[in-house]
Write a protein that holds these residues in place. Structure first.
Motif: not given
Length: 257
Positions: A91, A102, A104, A106, A143-146, A151, A169
């Motif tokens: 997303s 941003f 998000d 997987t 996973s990757y978030t940011g 991130f 992070n």
């Protein structure tokens, strides 16, 4: 189908008012798509999202996607372009300004190279230390978030220099020293090659790290953990417990072998 792209078997664009919503395409038009053996050229997307005009990439697609360009979700997706392939869910909120998007994601599987990443994220070319191009083929599962420059990555990265498992992070501010914090595990990683330091060889470690900078001139970092093996200045050191600070070329803290 266009001269460059072919989408199918299903693609729809939903809007309330054609003239008004098409003038606000990125925010107002909802895309709904199922892709099987489809391909889209970035030049076609750039007609609506000018930030992509420099990509000039053909992208192969399989999967499903829904949402506006600036709030796009793909619960199942396979993407291939050049030397890059992604399989997983994704997303993105904030396109087409990739620096403010941003992400998000997987990744069941992500294969890429520094050269490909530099096309999608031109800011990477401004990072001179560490030598990211020396990573070679990059394979990531996790996973990757940011954002691209701030991130959290949780997973395993395999490169030509070795393997790194991380829950970390990372902050990569433009024209400033990179910052990082989290857990890091490596096995025989060729850190000297990455940092362009002939004195350093491979390293195997497991511990918590927090600090900034990668090369010895900028390094200001705290490490608490275990180094099972490291090569430095022609010698190999084993079974070291470390809890202290590395600042430039000086370590201050507790070391036990």
């Amino acid at each position: 189908q266009t001269n460059r792209s072919k989408l199918g078997p299903y693609f729809a664009m939903h809007y309330n008012n054609f003239d008004e919503d098409m003038n606000r395409f990125l925010h107002a038009v909802v895309l709904d798509a199922e892709f099987r053996q489809s391909n889209v050229h970035s030049d076609d997307i750039a007609f609506f999202a000018p930030a992509l005009t420099t990509w000039h990439r053909n992208i192969q697609l399989d999967g499903k996607a829904h949402g506006t360009i600036d709030r796009l979700m793909a619960p199942e997706l396979e993407v291939k372009s050049g030397n890059t392939a992604f399989k997983g869910k994704l997303s993105m909120r904030g396109l087409p300004d990739i620096d403010e998007t941003f992400i998000d994601a997987t990744a069941q599987q992500l294969n890429t190279t520094y050269e490909d990443l530099s096309i999608y994220v031109p800011a990477l070319t401004k990072i001179k230390e560490p030598k990211l191009n020396r990573l070679g083929n990059i394979r990531y599962k996790g996973s990757y978030t940011g954002f691209l420059n701030d991130f959290v990555a949780f997973g395993t990265i395999q490169t030509n220099l070795g393997t790194v498992s991380a829950d970390i992070n990372m902050k990569l501010p433009e024209k400033q020293i990179p910052e990082y914090s989290g857990k890091l595990v490596t096995q025989g990683f060729q850190i000297g090659t990455l940092l362009d330091d002939a004195r350093l060889g491979s390293i195997s470690l497991n511990g918590q790290v927090a600090g900034k900078g990668f090369n010895l001139k900028e390094l200001d970092s705290h490490f608490n953990g275990y180094v099972s093996d490291v090569a430095y200045n022609g010698y190999r050191y084993k079974d070291i417990s470390l809890n202290g600070n590395f600042r430039k070329s000086i370590f201050t803290g507790h070391l036990q072998t």
